[in-house]
Design an enzyme around this catalytic site. Structure first.
Site, PDB file in Angstrom:
ATOM      1  N   SER A   1      67.248  48.763  73.194  1.00 20.73           N
ATOM      2  CA  SER A   1      67.847  48.941  74.254  1.00 20.73           C
ATOM      3  C   SER A   1      69.455  48.409  74.047  1.00 20.73           C
ATOM      4  CB  SER A   1      67.410  48.230  75.504  1.00 20.73           C
ATOM      5  OG  SER A   1      66.173  49.068  75.870  1.00 20.73           O
TER       6      SER A   1
ATOM      7  N   LYS B   1      57.634  44.583  84.945  1.00 22.52           N
ATOM      8  CA  LYS B   1      58.035  45.809  85.653  1.00 22.52           C
ATOM      9  C   LYS B   1      57.663  45.669  87.124  1.00 22.52           C
ATOM     10  CE  LYS B   1      58.526  49.060  81.845  1.00 22.52           C
ATOM     11  NZ  LYS B   1      58.120  50.324  81.235  1.00 22.52           N
TER      12      LYS B   1
ATOM     13  N   GLY C   1      57.674  59.424  71.035  1.00 17.76           N
ATOM     14  CA  GLY C   1      58.394  58.348  72.082  1.00 17.76           C
ATOM     15  C   GLY C   1      59.630  58.172  71.992  1.00 17.76           C
TER      16      GLY C   1
HETATM   17  P1  NAP Z   1      50.607  48.190  79.929  1.00 15.83           P
HETATM   18  O1  NAP Z   1      51.038  48.278  81.166  1.00 15.83           O
HETATM   19  O2  NAP Z   1      50.162  46.724  79.340  1.00 15.83           O
HETATM   20  O3  NAP Z   1      49.276  48.974  79.716  1.00 15.83           O
HETATM   21  C1  NAP Z   1      48.654  49.037  78.503  1.00 15.83           C
HETATM   22  C2  NAP Z   1      47.746  50.430  78.356  1.00 15.83           C
HETATM   23  O4  NAP Z   1      47.356  50.652  77.120  1.00 15.83           O
HETATM   24  C3  NAP Z   1      46.575  50.348  79.280  1.00 15.83           C
HETATM   25  O5  NAP Z   1      46.049  51.326  79.665  1.00 15.83           O
HETATM   26  C4  NAP Z   1      45.470  49.495  78.114  1.00 15.83           C
HETATM   27  O6  NAP Z   1      44.175  49.976  78.560  1.00 15.83           O
HETATM   28  C5  NAP Z   1      45.971  50.613  76.960  1.00 15.83           C
HETATM   29  N1  NAP Z   1      45.579  50.180  75.720  1.00 15.83           N
HETATM   30  C6  NAP Z   1      45.939  49.100  75.231  1.00 15.83           C
HETATM   31  N2  NAP Z   1      45.428  48.925  73.844  1.00 15.83           N
HETATM   32  C7  NAP Z   1      44.575  49.910  73.660  1.00 15.83           C
HETATM   33  C8  NAP Z   1      43.555  50.340  72.844  1.00 15.83           C
HETATM   34  N3  NAP Z   1      43.586  49.762  71.440  1.00 15.83           N
HETATM   35  N4  NAP Z   1      43.233  51.429  72.944  1.00 15.83           N
HETATM   36  C9  NAP Z   1      42.993  52.167  74.067  1.00 15.83           C
HETATM   37  N5  NAP Z   1      43.652  51.687  75.112  1.00 15.83           N
HETATM   38  C10 NAP Z   1      44.494  50.703  74.915  1.00 15.83           C
HETATM   39  O7  NAP Z   1      51.678  48.824  79.000  1.00 15.83           O
HETATM   40  P2  NAP Z   1      52.854  49.944  79.131  1.00 15.83           P
HETATM   41  O8  NAP Z   1      53.771  49.286  79.930  1.00 15.83           O
HETATM   42  O9  NAP Z   1      52.085  50.927  79.948  1.00 15.83           O
HETATM   43  O10 NAP Z   1      53.221  50.381  77.876  1.00 15.83           O
HETATM   44  C11 NAP Z   1      52.253  51.248  76.933  1.00 15.83           C
HETATM   45  C12 NAP Z   1      52.944  51.673  75.673  1.00 15.83           C
HETATM   46  O11 NAP Z   1      54.075  52.229  76.261  1.00 15.83           O
HETATM   47  C13 NAP Z   1      53.502  50.362  75.134  1.00 15.83           C
HETATM   48  O12 NAP Z   1      53.443  50.672  73.605  1.00 15.83           O
HETATM   49  C14 NAP Z   1      54.929  50.531  75.298  1.00 15.83           C
HETATM   50  O13 NAP Z   1      55.915  49.993  74.443  1.00 15.83           O
HETATM   51  C15 NAP Z   1      55.329  51.920  75.424  1.00 15.83           C
HETATM   52  N6  NAP Z   1      56.605  52.435  76.330  1.00 15.83           N
HETATM   53  C16 NAP Z   1      57.455  53.243  75.594  1.00 15.83           C
HETATM   54  C17 NAP Z   1      58.423  53.496  76.316  1.00 15.83           C
HETATM   55  C18 NAP Z   1      59.411  54.392  76.063  1.00 15.83           C
HETATM   56  O14 NAP Z   1      60.587  54.538  76.134  1.00 15.83           O
HETATM   57  N7  NAP Z   1      59.241  55.182  74.808  1.00 15.83           N
HETATM   58  C19 NAP Z   1      58.589  52.993  77.691  1.00 15.83           C
HETATM   59  C20 NAP Z   1      57.791  52.237  78.224  1.00 15.83           C
HETATM   60  C21 NAP Z   1      56.588  52.049  77.822  1.00 15.83           C
HETATM   61  P3  NAP Z   1      43.327  48.878  79.338  1.00 15.83           P
HETATM   62  O15 NAP Z   1      43.656  48.965  80.804  1.00 15.83           O
HETATM   63  O16 NAP Z   1      41.839  48.866  78.923  1.00 15.83           O
HETATM   64  O17 NAP Z   1      43.712  47.510  79.010  1.00 15.83           O
END
Ligand code: NAP
Length: 544
Positions: free
Chosen positions: A260, A314, A508
């Protein structure tokens, strides 16, 4: 004007040539002063003539410093050795512009203290015959006890020219204390924080009238956290930072990987917006997040104007804005998470969520590229994940008219998140929208038009960098759209599988740029200059 001083360590006389070359390069890049750090050289035979040469041949006005081990330097020699260096700095033609003397030495009763005070008086006499004294205090362990008393003691000395206090920031909050020192200065002052949390104090020194900031000449620098001259001048636009420069942050934990700052600062620069955005590590708890934001908002002169918010804060972003009687917009409320906080000129806070636009906009472009005349309307969409990104993806797709299924590793979580989102959508949408929850294992051979991989699986540096959460049974086809929210690496295991099936890929990185673009609009009222931003990858980092 706040000077940029390049700090160059010189340990032996045979390093002088290379040191002078380093200073010449730094001058060409925009440095104003060179600090010769001669802690080790001062203990070598022939130190006087070596220092004379360094001073006389310096391509920039110079500071001569012999930093004692007690203050984080490498000098553990005698008072006599130190005085010989000072004498050389004074008698060179022309003499050094400044000599840095530690407060403890300066105030001591011994011969070193006497000599330092004599040198300071001579420098203050204003006849240009001697260097002026920078009176300094350093604490490498943390904030010094009695910080105010020490700085007052330095300011009250009549003959030293500059007061300098430097300490290791324990949290980003130490920066604001350094800024307060500068705001209240009684004479030219350097107040800087070292370490990973101290960058803001180094870059924003001109905003608060700091006498100088230090840049490093080699990989280590002379204190932790120093940027290079090039980084200061080119990336941070140091020369155009002034009292009215607005300050933004990205608050996360950890935050070091965040792109960012690179993206937003580039847009600010190109759009000539007088603002800078910093990576700010706000520890993982609500208390830490709250304390960090309160500190940033407490100093009016900082003009803290907002922040991007990432994992794990968040939800905390909404809570903070609500506690401060601010506004949480409908999208953030519906998703139940905010990734952007804006501070209005009257101080009112607003929490918004640009992740929804970050997912929706690239998906709509992809739908157009596929020739789907109704966009995403009526399309069968699968969202993998029920965290913050999964919630944003599900709402984005539902609001665009898709039939959405959410599946998560932990099925209970998908069910409760889908129930929450459905309740929110019912309360804010005019037409009936709904999100179904399924277990990953139950997906069987279902076909989808759109799949959004919104888990952290596949992320480099994460728990499961090689994982693809999509069950093998789910069919991928060449007519579909496959999006991954993970952007490091660009090609995740999920996208690689989708590519093999011929799907239209949405990386992404597109989401990252689209959500940042929405933040830029929120903060500046304008579109960013260009959203066609490439990511250069090298072995260790990703940079723009
Ligand atoms: P979060 O709230 O911590 O949620 C993580 C999610 O991933 C949960 O649903 C979790 O499942 C699942 N998960 C984690 N490890 C897993 C695995 N090995 N196999 C299957 N499911 C798994 O995180 P978030 O904020 O949603 O972010 C998720 C991803 O999106 C991150 O990598 C983040 O960097 C990325 N992101 C990217 C952007 C962008 O601008 N491109 C913006 C926001 C986020 P459980 O509920 O079972 O734990």
């Amino acid at each position: 004007m706040t000077f940029i001083a390049i700090a160059v360590p010189v340990a032996r006389a045979d390093q002088i040539g290379a040191a002078l070359e380093t200073a010449r390069l730094a001058k060409a890049q925009g440095a104003d002063l060179v600090e010769w750090r001669v802690d080790s050289l001062a203990q070598e035979p022939g130190a006087s003539s070596a220092v004379t040469r360094l001073v006389q041949d310096a391509p920039l006005p110079c500071i001569v410093t012999v930093r004692h081990v007690a203050e984080g330097g490498g000098f553990c020699g005698t008072d006599d050795q130190r005085q010989q260096v000072w004498a050389a700095a004074c008698t060179a033609h022309p003499p050094a512009a400044y000599v840095d003397v530690e407060l403890a030495t300066y105030m001591s009763d011994g011969i070193a203290g006497e000599r330092a005070r004599d040198m300071s008086r001579l420098g203050a006499s204003g006849n240009g015959n001697g260097p002026r004294v920078i009176l300094s205090f350093h604490d490498f362990d943390g904030r010094p006890a009695g910080l105010s008393a020490r700085i007052a003691e330095m300011w009250s000395d009549p003959s030293s020219a500059v007061s300098k206090i430097v300490w290791t920031a324990r949290t980003p909050r130490d920066n604001t204390e350094a800024f307060e020192v500068l705001v209240g200065r009684a004479k030219p002052t350097i107040a800087l924080c070292m370490g990973e949390h101290g960058l803001m104090s180094r870059v924003l020194a001109p905003k608060f009238g700091g006498f100088l900031t230090y840049a490093r000449s080699d990989a280590q620098g002379t204190a932790p956290g120093q940027p290079t001259v090039e980084e200061l001048v080119q990336q941070w636009g140091f020369r155009s930072i002034g009292p009215r420069t607005r300050v933004y942050g990205v608050l996360a934990h950890p935050v070091g990987h965040s792109r960012s700052p690179a993206l937003h600062n580039r847009w600010f620069r190109e759009a000539q917006v007088d603002a800078r955005l910093f990576a700010i590590s706000a520890g993982p708890t609500w208390e830490s997040f709250k304390a960090t934001l309160l500190e940033l908002l407490s100093l009016d002169a900082l003009h803290f104007s907002g922040c991007a918010v990432s994992v794990p804060h968040k939800l905390n972003a909404i809570r903070f804005v609500e506690e401060r009687c601010g506004v949480v917009d409908a999208v953030a409320r519906c998703i139940g998470a905010a990734n952007t906080i804006s501070v209005a000129p009257n101080g009112t806070l607003c929490a918004t969520n640009s992740d929804l636009a970050g997912i929706r906009d690239p998906l709509l472009r992809a739908a157009m590229a596929q020739g789907w005349s109704d966009g995403l309307a009526g399309r069968r969409a699968l969202v993998l994940g029920a965290g913050g990104a999964g919630r944003a993806a599900a709402v984005a797709l539902a609001c665009a008219g898709a039939e959405v299924t959410m599946a998560n590793r932990t099925t209970d979580r998908a069910e409760s998140v889908a129930a929450d989102l459905n309740a929110s959508l019912r309360s804010c949408a005019t037409t009936a929208l709904s999100i179904a929850a399924r277990s990953l294992l139950d997906l069987g051979a279902t076909r989808f038009d759109v799949i959004v991989q919104a888990t952290s699986a596949g992320m480099s540096g994460g728990d499961a960098p090689d994982a693809n959460p999509l069950p093998e049974t789910v069919m991928l086809t060449d007519g579909m759209i496959a999006m991954d929210v993970v952007y490091t690496p660009r090609m995740t295991p999920f996208l690689r599988r989708a590519e093999r099936a011929g799907a239209h890929l949405v990386e992404g990185w597109s989401m990252f740029v689209a959500q940042a673009a929405q933040q830029h609009r929120q903060w500046t009222g304008n579109d960013p200059p260009s959203t066609d931003v490439c990511m250069d990858m090298n072995a260790d980092s990703v940079s723009l």
